[in-house]
Design an enzyme around this catalytic site. Structure first.
Site, mmCIF file in Angstrom:
data_model
loop_
_atom_site.group_PDB
_atom_site.id
_atom_site.type_symbol
_atom_site.label_atom_id
_atom_site.label_comp_id
_atom_site.label_asym_id
_atom_site.label_seq_id
_atom_site.Cartn_x
_atom_site.Cartn_y
_atom_site.Cartn_z
ATOM 1 N N ASN A 401 -4.026 -45.269 20.833
ATOM 2 C CA ASN A 401 -4.480 -43.851 20.910
ATOM 3 C C ASN A 401 -4.927 -43.595 22.200
ATOM 4 O O ASN A 401 -4.405 -42.876 23.168
ATOM 5 C CB ASN A 401 -5.204 -43.398 19.884
ATOM 6 C CG ASN A 401 -5.486 -41.686 19.714
ATOM 7 O OD1 ASN A 401 -5.191 -41.211 20.517
ATOM 8 N ND2 ASN A 401 -6.057 -41.464 18.520
ATOM 9 N N ASP A 402 -6.334 -43.881 22.623
ATOM 10 C CA ASP A 402 -6.958 -43.413 23.546
ATOM 11 C C ASP A 402 -6.515 -43.988 24.929
ATOM 12 O O ASP A 402 -6.223 -43.039 26.027
ATOM 13 C CB ASP A 402 -8.542 -43.890 23.436
ATOM 14 C CG ASP A 402 -9.235 -43.185 22.449
ATOM 15 O OD1 ASP A 402 -8.910 -42.211 21.903
ATOM 16 O OD2 ASP A 402 -10.075 -44.010 21.916
ATOM 17 N N VAL A 403 -5.818 -45.009 24.835
ATOM 18 C CA VAL A 403 -5.298 -45.544 25.972
ATOM 19 C C VAL A 403 -4.086 -44.870 26.732
ATOM 20 O O VAL A 403 -3.491 -44.975 27.764
ATOM 21 C CB VAL A 403 -4.708 -47.007 26.099
ATOM 22 C CG1 VAL A 403 -6.104 -47.711 25.808
ATOM 23 C CG2 VAL A 403 -3.834 -47.303 25.001
ATOM 24 N N ALA A 442 -12.852 -43.409 20.593
ATOM 25 C CA ALA A 442 -13.665 -42.494 21.674
ATOM 26 C C ALA A 442 -13.705 -40.977 20.617
ATOM 27 O O ALA A 442 -14.647 -40.328 21.215
ATOM 28 C CB ALA A 442 -13.036 -42.124 22.954
#
Lengths: 475, 131
Positions: A401-403, A442
C-alpha cells in the site's frame, strides 16, 4: 602441551577466524558465492572455539559442556524449524541471546577484576561499562521487539506524557553511573566503604529499563529499523567485550556486526523517509493518524472480477508484480509464483519489484519469494526497476500500500512525502489485490487506488490469486 | 577492489597485534606501558575492522539483507569464546555458572545462526536454463 605453543595456536586460530569472517561476508555480496562464504565463516567459528578450549586458563570442562549442550539443543531446532515468515522475530530474539552472553561476560569480568590487584585499569573499565550498558539494553529491547513482532505485545506505539524526559533521565543516570564507576573502580575496589557492586548492578538495571522504554513507543511497522539498530548494538557490545578481555577476534567480529547493523538501520530509515532520530523518538503511528488530510470522499474505485483480471494478466507481455507484507500474511507466495510461471509460459515477461521495507525486516520479502521458488534474477530492488514501469503492461500490486502511494511524490502535505516509492502509477494498467479499503501502516489514503487505470481485485490474496491462476489456465 | 585492500589491511593488523606482544592474550591486570600499547593496537583493529565491514557490507545487495543480518548475528556470537573461558577458568562457582549461561546463549546463536543462514541461502536459485 607447551603453554607457549598452545597460546600461539590459539592466536593463529583467532586470526584465521577473523579472516574467515571477513571473507565469508564478502561472499554475501553475490548470491552465487554466499553459501560457500558462510560455510567458511562457520569453519572459522569452529576453529576459534577449538582454539579457546585449549586455553590454559580453562581448568574444568563440566559447565562448558553443559552450556554447549543446552545451547545446541535450543539453537539447532530454532535454526531448522523457524518458518521464513517468522524470520524477523527469530532475528530479534537471537539479538537478545547474543546480548545476554555479552552482558553476563561483562558482569563476570567486573566481579573478577575486584579480586585482581590493581583493578581493570581505565580503558578496560570503560569497555566493561559500555559492554554491560549496551548489552543489557539490547537484551530487553530485543525482547520487546520480539514481542511486538510475535504479537504478544501490542504493535501500537505506547506513549505517555513526559516519556522522552523520563527516557533521557534514565539514560543519563546509567551513563553517569558508568562514568562514576570508571573513576572509582578502575584501580580495583577501595579498601573500605566500597559500593562498586551495588552501583554496577544499578547501572545494569537502568540499562535493562532503557531497553524497554526505548522500544515501547515505536510502532510495529518501524520494527525493521529497530531490529537493525539492535543488531548494531549487539555487535558493538561484543566488540567492547573484545576490548575488555583483550581479544582481537571479538573486536573484529563485533565491529563487522556493528557496521552491518548500522548500515541496515540507515537504509531502512531512508526507505521509510525518516531520520534515525525520528524513528527512535517519533512514535510514528500515533501522530500520523491525525495528520492524514486527504479523504477518499467523492472518489470511486473500479473493482474487477478474478476472471476479468485473469484476462488482462494472461494477455500481458510485460508484468511487474509488487508484493507487500499483506501477501506474506495471506501466505500467497506460492500462488504468486504459479501465476508468474504461467505468464512466462504464455510468452510474457514477469519481474518482481521489491521495496526496501516490503517485509518486516531488511530483505525479508526476497527470502519469502525465494522460499516459494521464485528465481532471484526475477527480483529487483527499487532503483533497478523504477524506470521500467513505463514499459509495463500490467502492474500487479499484492498486499502493498504505502510504498506505491504517489502522494509521496506529489503531495507535500502528506506524512509520507519524500519517501521513495515504486512508480506503479506509470504502468499502463494497475491491478491491486487487496482485502478491503483499509489504509496502510501510515494510515493515509492511497491515490493510486482511485486512478482511472487502476482496478481493485478485492479478497484474500491467496484465494483470489488461485482463482486468477485457474482462469488464466483456461484462457 | 577497495574491499580487497581493506580486507588485507584488517588481516595484517590482526597479525601485527599478535607479533607486537603477548599482552593481548591474557588479561592478567598487569598495569604498565605494554598494556596501553596493546590497547592502542586494539583500537586500530577495531577501526580497520569497522572500515572493512563498512566497505564489504555496502556491497551486499538488498536481495541478501536478511541472510546478512542472520550471518552477522551468528558471527558476533563469537562472544562464545569469552564465555567459554569464564565458564571454565578458576573463578568462584557462581561466576562459572554465569559463564555457562553465557555459553548456552551464545551457542544458540552460533548453531542456530549458521544453520538458518544456510537454510535461507540454499533457497536463492537462478532461473533454470530452458530445456
Amino acid at each position: 602441551m607447551n603453554p607457549e605453543i598452545g597460546a600461539l595456536f590459539v592466536q593463529v586460530a583467532y586470526i584465521a577466524a577473523s579472516a574467515a569472517f571477513i571473507l565469508g561476508l564478502r561472499g554475501l555480496t553475490k548470491p552465487d558465492t554466499a553459501r560457500r562464504g558462510m560455510q567458511l565463516a562457520a569453519m572459522g567459528m569452529l576453529l576459534a572455539v577449538i582454539g579457546t578450549l585449549l586455553n590454559h586458563q580453562i581448568i574444568s570442562y563440566d559447565l562448558i559442556i553443559i552450556g554447549l549442550v543446552i545451547g545446541t539443543a535450543i539453537g539447532l531446532p530454532m535454526g531448522l524449524l523457524v518458518p521464513m515468515t517468522a524470520m524477523p522475530q527469530r532475528i530479534a530474539i537471537s539479538h537478545m541471546f547474543g546480548a545476554l552472553a555479552v552482558t553476563l561476560v561483562g558482569i563476570a569480568e567486573f566481579l573478577h577484576y575486584r579480586d585482581v590487584p590493581g583493578g581493570p585499569g581505565v580503558i578496560k573499565m570503560v569497555a566493561l561499562g559500555f559492554e554491560t550498558v549496551f548489552g543489557a539494553l539490547t537484551i530487553t529491547g530485543s525482547f520487546m521487539a520480539f514481542g511486538k513482532l510475535q504479537g504478544f505485545i501490542s504493535g501500537r506505539p505506547i506513549t505517555f506524557p513526559g516519556q522522552k524526559i523520563i527516557n533521557a533521565a534514565i539514560f543519563v543516570g546509567a551513563i553517569g553511573l558508568w562514568i562514576y564507576l570508571v573513576a572509582t573502580q578502575s584501580g580495583g575496589p577501595a579498601a573500605s566503604g566500597d559500593n562498586g557492586i551495588l552501583l554496577f548492578g544499578l547501572m545494569t538495571v537502568l540499562a535493562l529499563v532503557i531497553g524497554v522504554t526505548l522500544v515501547l513507543p515505536i510502532g510495529g511497522a518501524d520494527m525493521p529499523v529497530v531490529v537493525s539498530l539492535l543488531n548494531s548494538y549487539a555487535g558493538l557490545a561484543a566488540s567492547a567485550t573484545g576490548f575488555a578481555i583483550g581479544n582481537n577476534v571479538l573486536i573484529v567480529a563485533g565491529a563487522l556486526d556493528g557496521a552491518s547493523g548500522f548500515i541496515l538501520s540507515i537504509l531502512m530509515s531512508k526507505a521509510m523517509n525518516r531520520s534515525f532520530a525520528n524513528v527512535l523518538f517519533g512514535a510514528f503511528g500515533g501522530e500520523v493518524a491525525a495528520a492524514s488530510t486527504k479523504s477518499s470522499e467523492g472518489l470511486t474505485t473500479r473493482s474487477v472480477s478474478a476472471e476479468d483480471a485473469a484476462m488482462r494478466i494472461g494477455y500481458a507481455r510485460n508484468v511487474i508484480i509488487i508484493p507487500g507484507y499483506g501477501m506474506a500474511v495471506a501466505q500467497a507466495q506460492h500462488a504468486v509464483r504459479e501465476l508468474a510461471e504461467l505468464i512466462e509460459k504464455r510468452g510474457g515477461r514477469v519481474r518482481f519489484a521489491i521495496h526496501p521495507v516490503a517485509g518486516r525486516m531488511p530483505g525479508h520479502m526476497n527470502v519469502l519469494l525465494a522460499e516459494a521458488n521464485v528465481p532471484y534474477d526475477h527480483l529487483f530492488d527499487l532503483d533497478e526497476i523504477n524506470e521500467e514501469f513505463h514499459a509495463c503492461d500490467v502492474a500487479l500490486v499484492i498486499g502493498a500500500n504505502d510504498v506505491t502511494n504517489p502522494a509521496a511524490k506529489t503531495d507535500p502535505a502528506s506524512p509520507i512525502y519524500g519517501m521513495p516509492i515504486l512508480n506503479v502509477q506509470d504502468a499502463e494498467q494497475v491491478i491491486v489485490v487487496k482485502r478491503g479499503m483499509a489504509t496502510g501502516f501510515a494510515g493515509i489514503e492511497n491515490e493510486l487506488f482511485y486512478l482511472e487505470k487502476t482496478s481493485m481485485l478485492f479478497g484474500d490474496a491467496k484465494s483470489v490469486l488461485s482463482q486468477v491462476v485457474s482462469e488464466v489456465k483456461a484462457l | 577492489m577497495f574491499s580487497v585492500i581493506a580486507t588485507a589491511l584488517g588481516v595484517a593488523t590482526v597479525a601485527i597485534t599478535l607479533v607486537s606482544g603477548p599482552s593481548t592474550t591474557a588479561a592478567s591486570g598487569t598495569a604498565g606501558g605494554t598494556l596501553v600499547d596493546a590497547q592502542i593496537v586494539e583500537v586500530y583493529v577495531f577501526l580497520l575492522a569497522a572500515f572493512t565491514g563498512y566497505q564489504i557490507i555496502t556491497k551486499v545487495p538488498p536481495l541478501l539483507h536478511t541472510p546478512l543480518m542472520a550471518a552477522t548475528n551468528a558471527i558476533s556470537a563469537i562472544s562464545l569464546v569469552a564465555s567459554l573461558v569464564i565458564a571454565g577458568a578458576e573463578r568462584p562457582f557462581y561466576i562459572n555458572v554465569m559463564g555457562a549461561v553465557a555459553v548456552a546463549a551464545a551457542t544458540i546463536n552460533v548453531v542456530g545462526g549458521f544453520v538458518i543462514t544456510d537454510r535461507m541461502l540454499k533457497m536463492f536459485k537462478k532461473t533454470e536454463a530452458p530445456k
